[in-house]
Design a protein around this motif. Sequence first.
Motif, PDB file in Angstrom:
ATOM      1  N   UNK A 278       0.833  -1.202   0.000  1.00 46.74           N
ATOM      2  CA  UNK A 278       0.000   0.000   0.000  1.00 46.74           C
ATOM      3  C   UNK A 278       0.867   1.251   0.000  1.00 46.74           C
ATOM      4  N   UNK A 279       0.331   2.328  -0.567  1.00 45.81           N
ATOM      5  CA  UNK A 279       0.982   3.625  -0.441  1.00 45.81           C
ATOM      6  C   UNK A 279       0.739   4.164   0.965  1.00 45.81           C
ATOM      7  N   UNK A 280       1.525   5.164   1.347  1.00 41.13           N
ATOM      8  CA  UNK A 280       1.383   5.782   2.664  1.00 41.13           C
ATOM      9  C   UNK A 280      -0.024   6.361   2.827  1.00 41.13           C
ATOM     10  N   UNK A 281      -0.519   7.000   1.761  1.00 42.94           N
ATOM     11  CA  UNK A 281      -1.838   7.629   1.821  1.00 42.94           C
ATOM     12  C   UNK A 281      -2.949   6.587   1.958  1.00 42.94           C
ATOM     13  N   UNK A 282      -2.824   5.455   1.242  1.00 47.70           N
ATOM     14  CA  UNK A 282      -3.830   4.401   1.355  1.00 47.70           C
ATOM     15  C   UNK A 282      -3.851   3.810   2.760  1.00 47.70           C
ATOM     16  N   UNK A 283      -2.663   3.660   3.347  1.00 44.14           N
ATOM     17  CA  UNK A 283      -2.599   3.139   4.716  1.00 44.14           C
ATOM     18  C   UNK A 283      -3.292   4.093   5.683  1.00 44.14           C
ATOM     19  N   UNK A 284      -3.225   5.376   5.414  1.00 45.34           N
ATOM     20  CA  UNK A 284      -3.893   6.375   6.249  1.00 45.34           C
ATOM     21  C   UNK A 284      -5.406   6.239   6.146  1.00 45.34           C
ATOM     22  N   UNK A 285      -5.913   6.082   4.915  1.00 47.12           N
ATOM     23  CA  UNK A 285      -7.359   6.058   4.698  1.00 47.12           C
ATOM     24  C   UNK A 285      -7.985   4.715   5.062  1.00 47.12           C
ATOM     25  N   UNK A 286      -7.276   3.618   4.791  1.00 44.51           N
ATOM     26  CA  UNK A 286      -7.842   2.298   5.043  1.00 44.51           C
ATOM     27  C   UNK A 286      -8.791   1.861   3.946  1.00 44.51           C
ATOM     28  N   UNK A 287      -8.268   1.494   2.756  1.00 41.76           N
ATOM     29  CA  UNK A 287      -9.141   1.144   1.638  1.00 41.76           C
ATOM     30  C   UNK A 287      -9.598  -0.315   1.696  1.00 41.76           C
ATOM     31  N   UNK A 288     -10.467  -0.673   0.787  1.00 43.94           N
ATOM     32  CA  UNK A 288     -10.772  -2.083   0.523  1.00 43.94           C
ATOM     33  C   UNK A 288      -9.961  -2.482  -0.701  1.00 43.94           C
ATOM     34  N   UNK A 289      -9.028  -3.425  -0.523  1.00 39.67           N
ATOM     35  CA  UNK A 289      -8.110  -3.810  -1.592  1.00 39.67           C
ATOM     36  C   UNK A 289      -8.331  -5.267  -1.976  1.00 39.67           C
ATOM     37  N   UNK A 290      -7.811  -5.630  -3.129  1.00 44.42           N
ATOM     38  CA  UNK A 290      -7.911  -6.997  -3.628  1.00 44.42           C
ATOM     39  C   UNK A 290      -6.531  -7.642  -3.644  1.00 44.42           C
ATOM     40  N   UNK A 291      -6.410  -8.813  -3.047  1.00 47.59           N
ATOM     41  CA  UNK A 291      -5.164  -9.578  -3.099  1.00 47.59           C
ATOM     42  C   UNK A 291      -5.360 -10.744  -4.052  1.00 47.59           C
ATOM     43  N   UNK A 292      -4.314 -11.055  -4.803  1.00 51.00           N
ATOM     44  CA  UNK A 292      -4.372 -12.131  -5.804  1.00 51.00           C
ATOM     45  C   UNK A 292      -3.275 -13.147  -5.495  1.00 51.00           C
ATOM     46  N   UNK A 293      -3.626 -14.422  -5.526  1.00 50.91           N
ATOM     47  CA  UNK A 293      -2.673 -15.480  -5.220  1.00 50.91           C
ATOM     48  C   UNK A 293      -3.197 -16.789  -5.794  1.00 50.91           C
ATOM     49  N   UNK A 294      -2.353 -17.820  -5.775  1.00 54.74           N
ATOM     50  CA  UNK A 294      -2.748 -19.158  -6.221  1.00 54.74           C
ATOM     51  C   UNK A 294      -2.760 -20.083  -5.013  1.00 54.74           C
ATOM     52  N   UNK A 295      -3.813 -20.876  -4.903  1.00 53.66           N
ATOM     53  CA  UNK A 295      -3.930 -21.787  -3.762  1.00 53.66           C
ATOM     54  C   UNK A 295      -4.986 -22.838  -4.072  1.00 53.66           C
TER      55      UNK A 295
END
Length: 387
Positions: A140-157
Amino acid sequence: MAAQREWFEKDYYSVLGVPEGATDKDISRAYKKLAKQYHPDANAGNKDAEERFKEISAAYDVLGDTAKRAEYDEVRRMVASGVGPGGYGGFGPGGAGQAFNFEGNLGDLGGLFGNLFGARRQRRAAEPRRGHDLETELHLSFEDALRGPTSTVRFRADATCATCAGSGAAPGSTPETCPECHGTGTIAVDQGPFSFSQVCPNCGGPGQVIPKPCPNCKGRGVEMRAREVKVRIPAGVADGQRIRVKGRGAAGANGGPPGDLHVVVHVRPHALFGRSGDDLTLRLPITLAEAALGADVKVPTLDGQVTVRIPPGTQPGKVLRVRGRGMDGSRAKNGDLLVTVDVRVPVNLNAEQRAALEALGAVLDEDPRAGLFAEAQQHDRRPEDGS
């Protein structure tokens, strides 16, 4: 009994790089570290890494399960004492000194350990089991960490097979009750005066057979695939903080619940601001005149500018606090902005500026080094310790 045979051939503790007395937490930590290092996504096309990943997963499948680990340890202890392929032990029909062949009838070592552990372990194998927890990273960027967004993580499992919905059976078919054990997973075997329960050789223990395995997952009920999970990031999240997303880990077995997903957050540093807990930090350059005379100066924050009063006679390194202009804290109020004053000494003076400073120096009667020499002389007169 293929799994038991592997227990004799593989030292799972060495595979994970932990001692035999390792705690469950140490084993889990070692597995996560190695799985991340050798994961196929991080080693595309590397067959050696792929095989190593499978070996690590097999080791954790045993050592990460308390009951399986206890049985594995017991088998290893019996082998160390001489009971094992080519060893002694007197459990087979030949008596003491008899060399056992692992693959054979009930009198061999495979039958022995099937009697000891098979029924109990395979009853558990047929029970619903929770899936493994997974771990991934989010930047995350510093600004995103400040705001607290909803983010998407991508992985294989591993995930529930989309073709068979986890049943392991091909579409249009279902698993059937094993005709050999009638769904119990074990069969009774008479051996002289004794009667033992043995893992059903037809179904391997689950009590079910799959006449038509799913063409996608080959009967496993799970498949490796790319996944996307949305994660709600709390405002003010710190670098390195772990966020648990319940139920979004690996698929469970036999209808068991999935594990959890742990997201490790990495926050990129800001060009101006640092961070100390919920407080933001900033170095503010001011002139020599502003430090001596005092001034009102503009200071940047993450959401605009504020005016800060510099008191007359401010010294380099003094910290000024701007309340409520830090990160969104976990408490009821926000953190503060801590402004460290950085007095800039002028360089490359022109003639007029030099003359003005020389005139100022001539009228200033304060000697900032006066106490320095007095303290040094007083220190020289002090007696040494132990005199």
